[in-house]
Design a protein around this motif. Structure first.
Motif, PDB file in Angstrom:
ATOM      1  N   VAL A   3       0.827  -1.205   0.000  1.00  0.00           N
ATOM      2  CA  VAL A   3       0.000   0.000   0.000  1.00  0.00           C
ATOM      3  C   VAL A   3       0.860   1.254   0.000  1.00  0.00           C
ATOM      4  CG1 VAL A   3      -1.638   1.347   1.363  1.00  0.00           C
ATOM      5  CG2 VAL A   3      -1.980  -1.104   1.082  1.00  0.00           C
ATOM      6  N   HIS A   4       1.856   1.307   0.880  1.00  0.00           N
ATOM      7  CA  HIS A   4       2.716   2.490   0.950  1.00  0.00           C
ATOM      8  C   HIS A   4       3.583   2.630  -0.305  1.00  0.00           C
ATOM      9  CE1 HIS A   4       1.668   3.861   4.913  1.00  0.00           C
ATOM     10  NE2 HIS A   4       1.888   2.669   5.441  1.00  0.00           N
ATOM     11  N   LEU A   5       4.001   1.519  -0.858  1.00  0.00           N
ATOM     12  CA  LEU A   5       4.793   1.564  -2.097  1.00  0.00           C
ATOM     13  C   LEU A   5       3.977   2.191  -3.229  1.00  0.00           C
ATOM     14  CD1 LEU A   5       6.919  -1.416  -3.407  1.00  0.00           C
ATOM     15  CD2 LEU A   5       5.717   0.092  -4.949  1.00  0.00           C
ATOM     16  N   LEU A   6       2.756   1.709  -3.407  1.00  0.00           N
ATOM     17  CA  LEU A   6       1.918   2.209  -4.499  1.00  0.00           C
ATOM     18  C   LEU A   6       1.525   3.659  -4.281  1.00  0.00           C
ATOM     19  CD1 LEU A   6      -0.417  -0.884  -5.057  1.00  0.00           C
ATOM     20  CD2 LEU A   6       1.554  -0.178  -6.427  1.00  0.00           C
ATOM     21  N   CYS A   7       1.220   4.030  -3.052  1.00  0.00           N
ATOM     22  CA  CYS A   7       0.808   5.412  -2.783  1.00  0.00           C
ATOM     23  C   CYS A   7       1.984   6.382  -2.827  1.00  0.00           C
ATOM     24  CB  CYS A   7       0.127   5.488  -1.415  1.00  0.00           C
ATOM     25  SG  CYS A   7      -1.481   4.678  -1.365  1.00  0.00           S
ATOM     26  N   GLY A   8       3.185   5.898  -2.585  1.00  0.00           N
ATOM     27  CA  GLY A   8       4.346   6.777  -2.647  1.00  0.00           C
ATOM     28  C   GLY A   8       4.940   6.921  -4.031  1.00  0.00           C
ATOM     29  N   LEU A   9       4.594   5.994  -4.930  1.00  0.00           N
ATOM     30  CA  LEU A   9       5.185   5.993  -6.271  1.00  0.00           C
ATOM     31  C   LEU A   9       4.875   7.261  -7.076  1.00  0.00           C
ATOM     32  CD1 LEU A   9       6.993   4.193  -7.940  1.00  0.00           C
ATOM     33  CD2 LEU A   9       4.963   3.079  -8.873  1.00  0.00           C
ATOM     34  N   PRO A  10       3.641   7.790  -7.070  1.00  0.00           N
ATOM     35  CA  PRO A  10       3.403   9.039  -7.813  1.00  0.00           C
ATOM     36  C   PRO A  10       4.263  10.200  -7.333  1.00  0.00           C
ATOM     37  CG  PRO A  10       1.323   7.983  -7.289  1.00  0.00           C
ATOM     38  CD  PRO A  10       2.378   7.229  -6.548  1.00  0.00           C
ATOM     39  N   GLY A  11       4.446  10.316  -6.014  1.00  0.00           N
ATOM     40  CA  GLY A  11       5.252  11.402  -5.487  1.00  0.00           C
ATOM     41  C   GLY A  11       6.716  11.286  -5.857  1.00  0.00           C
ATOM     42  N   THR A  12       7.294  10.095  -5.713  1.00  0.00           N
ATOM     43  CA  THR A  12       8.704   9.931  -6.068  1.00  0.00           C
ATOM     44  C   THR A  12       8.915  10.097  -7.569  1.00  0.00           C
ATOM     45  OG1 THR A  12       8.405   7.520  -6.209  1.00  0.00           O
ATOM     46  CG2 THR A  12       9.152   8.421  -4.104  1.00  0.00           C
ATOM     47  N   ASN A  34       4.893   8.166   9.817  1.00  0.00           N
ATOM     48  CA  ASN A  34       3.863   8.923  10.526  1.00  0.00           C
ATOM     49  C   ASN A  34       2.442   8.558  10.101  1.00  0.00           C
ATOM     50  OD1 ASN A  34       5.816  10.350  11.933  1.00  0.00           O
ATOM     51  ND2 ASN A  34       5.863  12.031  10.468  1.00  0.00           N
ATOM     52  N   ASP A  35       2.295   7.629   9.172  1.00  0.00           N
ATOM     53  CA  ASP A  35       0.962   7.285   8.695  1.00  0.00           C
ATOM     54  C   ASP A  35       0.144   6.590   9.785  1.00  0.00           C
ATOM     55  OD1 ASP A  35      -1.123   6.526   6.558  1.00  0.00           O
ATOM     56  OD2 ASP A  35      -0.523   4.581   7.372  1.00  0.00           O
ATOM     57  N   PHE A  36      -1.102   7.010   9.898  1.00  0.00           N
ATOM     58  CA  PHE A  36      -2.028   6.360  10.821  1.00  0.00           C
ATOM     59  C   PHE A  36      -3.208   5.730  10.084  1.00  0.00           C
ATOM     60  CE2 PHE A  36      -5.853   6.554  13.500  1.00  0.00           C
ATOM     61  CZ  PHE A  36      -5.448   5.768  14.573  1.00  0.00           C
ATOM     62  N   LEU A  37      -3.677   6.378   9.023  1.00  0.00           N
ATOM     63  CA  LEU A  37      -4.865   5.915   8.321  1.00  0.00           C
ATOM     64  C   LEU A  37      -4.684   4.508   7.771  1.00  0.00           C
ATOM     65  CD1 LEU A  37      -7.686   6.474   7.160  1.00  0.00           C
ATOM     66  CD2 LEU A  37      -6.558   7.474   5.155  1.00  0.00           C
ATOM     67  N   PHE A  38      -3.651   4.286   6.967  1.00  0.00           N
ATOM     68  CA  PHE A  38      -3.422   2.959   6.405  1.00  0.00           C
ATOM     69  C   PHE A  38      -3.086   1.954   7.496  1.00  0.00           C
ATOM     70  CE2 PHE A  38      -1.990   4.960   2.160  1.00  0.00           C
ATOM     71  CZ  PHE A  38      -3.311   5.137   1.801  1.00  0.00           C
ATOM     72  N   GLY A  39      -2.360   2.415   8.517  1.00  0.00           N
ATOM     73  CA  GLY A  39      -1.979   1.511   9.597  1.00  0.00           C
ATOM     74  C   GLY A  39      -3.172   0.964  10.346  1.00  0.00           C
ATOM     75  N   VAL A  40      -4.163   1.802  10.583  1.00  0.00           N
ATOM     76  CA  VAL A  40      -5.322   1.339  11.343  1.00  0.00           C
ATOM     77  C   VAL A  40      -6.316   0.575  10.473  1.00  0.00           C
ATOM     78  CG1 VAL A  40      -6.801   3.374  11.043  1.00  0.00           C
ATOM     79  CG2 VAL A  40      -6.901   2.089  13.184  1.00  0.00           C
ATOM     80  N   VAL A  41      -6.323   0.837   9.154  1.00  0.00           N
ATOM     81  CA  VAL A  41      -7.288   0.191   8.268  1.00  0.00           C
ATOM     82  C   VAL A  41      -6.779  -1.155   7.761  1.00  0.00           C
ATOM     83  CG1 VAL A  41      -8.485   0.375   6.048  1.00  0.00           C
ATOM     84  CG2 VAL A  41      -8.362   2.354   7.562  1.00  0.00           C
ATOM     85  N   PHE A  42      -5.509  -1.226   7.353  1.00  0.00           N
ATOM     86  CA  PHE A  42      -5.007  -2.402   6.654  1.00  0.00           C
ATOM     87  C   PHE A  42      -4.171  -3.333   7.523  1.00  0.00           C
ATOM     88  CE2 PHE A  42      -5.224   0.781   3.080  1.00  0.00           C
ATOM     89  CZ  PHE A  42      -6.361   0.234   2.494  1.00  0.00           C
ATOM     90  N   SER A  43      -3.982  -3.028   8.792  1.00  0.00           N
ATOM     91  CA  SER A  43      -3.134  -3.871   9.630  1.00  0.00           C
ATOM     92  C   SER A  43      -3.964  -4.893  10.390  1.00  0.00           C
ATOM     93  CB  SER A  43      -2.348  -3.005  10.626  1.00  0.00           C
ATOM     94  OG  SER A  43      -3.231  -2.344  11.509  1.00  0.00           O
ATOM     95  N   GLY A  44      -3.281  -5.956  10.818  1.00  0.00           N
ATOM     96  CA  GLY A  44      -3.898  -6.964  11.660  1.00  0.00           C
ATOM     97  C   GLY A  44      -3.371  -6.874  13.072  1.00  0.00           C
ATOM     98  N   ALA A  45      -3.677  -7.861  13.879  1.00  0.00           N
ATOM     99  CA  ALA A  45      -3.269  -7.835  15.284  1.00  0.00           C
ATOM    100  C   ALA A  45      -1.753  -7.820  15.445  1.00  0.00           C
ATOM    101  CB  ALA A  45      -3.862  -9.043  16.011  1.00  0.00           C
TER     102      ALA A  45
END
Length: 295
Positions: free
Chosen positions: A162-171, A226-237
């Motif tokens: 998720v972070h790779l794909l979302c960071g690719l446009p910026g880089t 510093n991401d919280f949104l993806f961490g709380v949505v896509f993470s498991g226990a």
């Protein structure tokens, strides 16, 4: 004999007062923005008795680092009482590959879109650019479905993707605009000498890319850590990052609210990004001014 040299004019009194006023304003703004950090630091090294009986801004009578040890290893984050340690290492496992891969792919994309243009390359760049400004909430549901199809939902690997794909446009944007400022003659001369696509990139373009590589590394590290949104949505226990762990720690109810432990945990969570900017902040600014936001 020549005419005597004119003496230098005396400094203007108004200019001196303007400088004093400027310094006073800058110091005031710096103090305003640094005050929360000061409160966090002094609270984290106080005991709870001193916090209850003293002032919020007062320096500690005795420095006590016990709150850091508890925040790291024994503080409760819900039903689990292992502190921030497992969340911290989850973030490290997510950040390192996501930052490196997104920066590497962004460099290749920027190189292609600036120096090896093809039919439709501008349209592809515009679509990638759209990803920079797209609200992240829009992709939550489709990304959840994709991660489920791939079998990596609620895992560290899913968060890395998720972070790779979302960071690719910026880089890609950073590298493309940086490479657009490089002389085309360098590429043409190497092509005349028979250099291949990858040889030109690794031997000519990449050695000139240190400033923008540093910019992308710092930018991506900060965004992902510093991401919280993806961490709380896509993470498991077992895959929650440190930002989610910090939120759980601060919101865990107990008989006594330990503000020193909460502040120590916040400092632990923010320390990596703070160190990155302290150590490499000047290179970040240099990279931006070298062409990272020009195009």
């Amino acid at each position: 004999m020549g005419a005597p040299a004119a003496s230098a004019p005396a400094p203007s009194r108004s200019l001196t007062w303007q400088r004093w006023l400027l310094w006073a304003v800058l110091i005031g703004f710096a103090a305003f923005f640094l005050l929360p950090l000061y409160v966090m630091v002094v609270t984290s090294i106080k005991s709870m008795d001193e916090i209850r009986g003293g002032s919020l801004l007062a320096l500690p009578h005795a420095v006590d680092f016990a709150a850091f040890g508890k925040a790291w290893s024994t503080a409760c984050t819900g039903a689990d009482c292992n502190g921030l340690q497992p969340f911290f290492w989850n973030s490290v496992m997510i950040v390192v590959p996501a930052v490196l891969v997104s920066t590497a792919l962004g460099g290749i994309n920027g190189y292609v879109l600036s120096k090896w243009k093809f039919k439709g390359s501008e349209t592809m760049f515009a679509l990638l650019l759209f990803g920079v400004f797209m609200p992240l909430q829009v992709i939550l549901l489709p990304m959840s479905q994709v991660l489920g199809w791939l079998g990596i939902a609620s895992s560290v690997w899913g968060l890395i993707l998720v972070h790779l794909l979302c960071g690719l446009p910026g880089t890609t944007l950073f590298f493309r605009n940086y490479y657009a400022a490089l002389p085309d003659e360098l590429i043409k001369a190497a092509m005349l000498d028979g250099a291949s696509f990858w040889r030109i990139f690794t031997r000519i373009v990449l050695p000139l890319s240190t400033p923008i590589i540093v910019v992308c590394l710092i930018w991506q590290f900060t965004q992902i850590w510093n991401d919280f949104l993806f961490g709380v949505v896509f993470s498991g226990a077992d895959s929650k990052p440190v930002t989610v762990g910090l939120n759980n720690l601060a919101n865990t109810t107990s008989s006594v609210k330990e503000y020193n432990v909460d502040m120590a945990a916040a400092l632990i969570a923010g320390l990596p990004t703070l160190l990155v900017y302290v150590i490499a902040g000047k290179y970040f600014v240099r990279g931006l001014t070298a062409g990272a936001v020009k195009g």
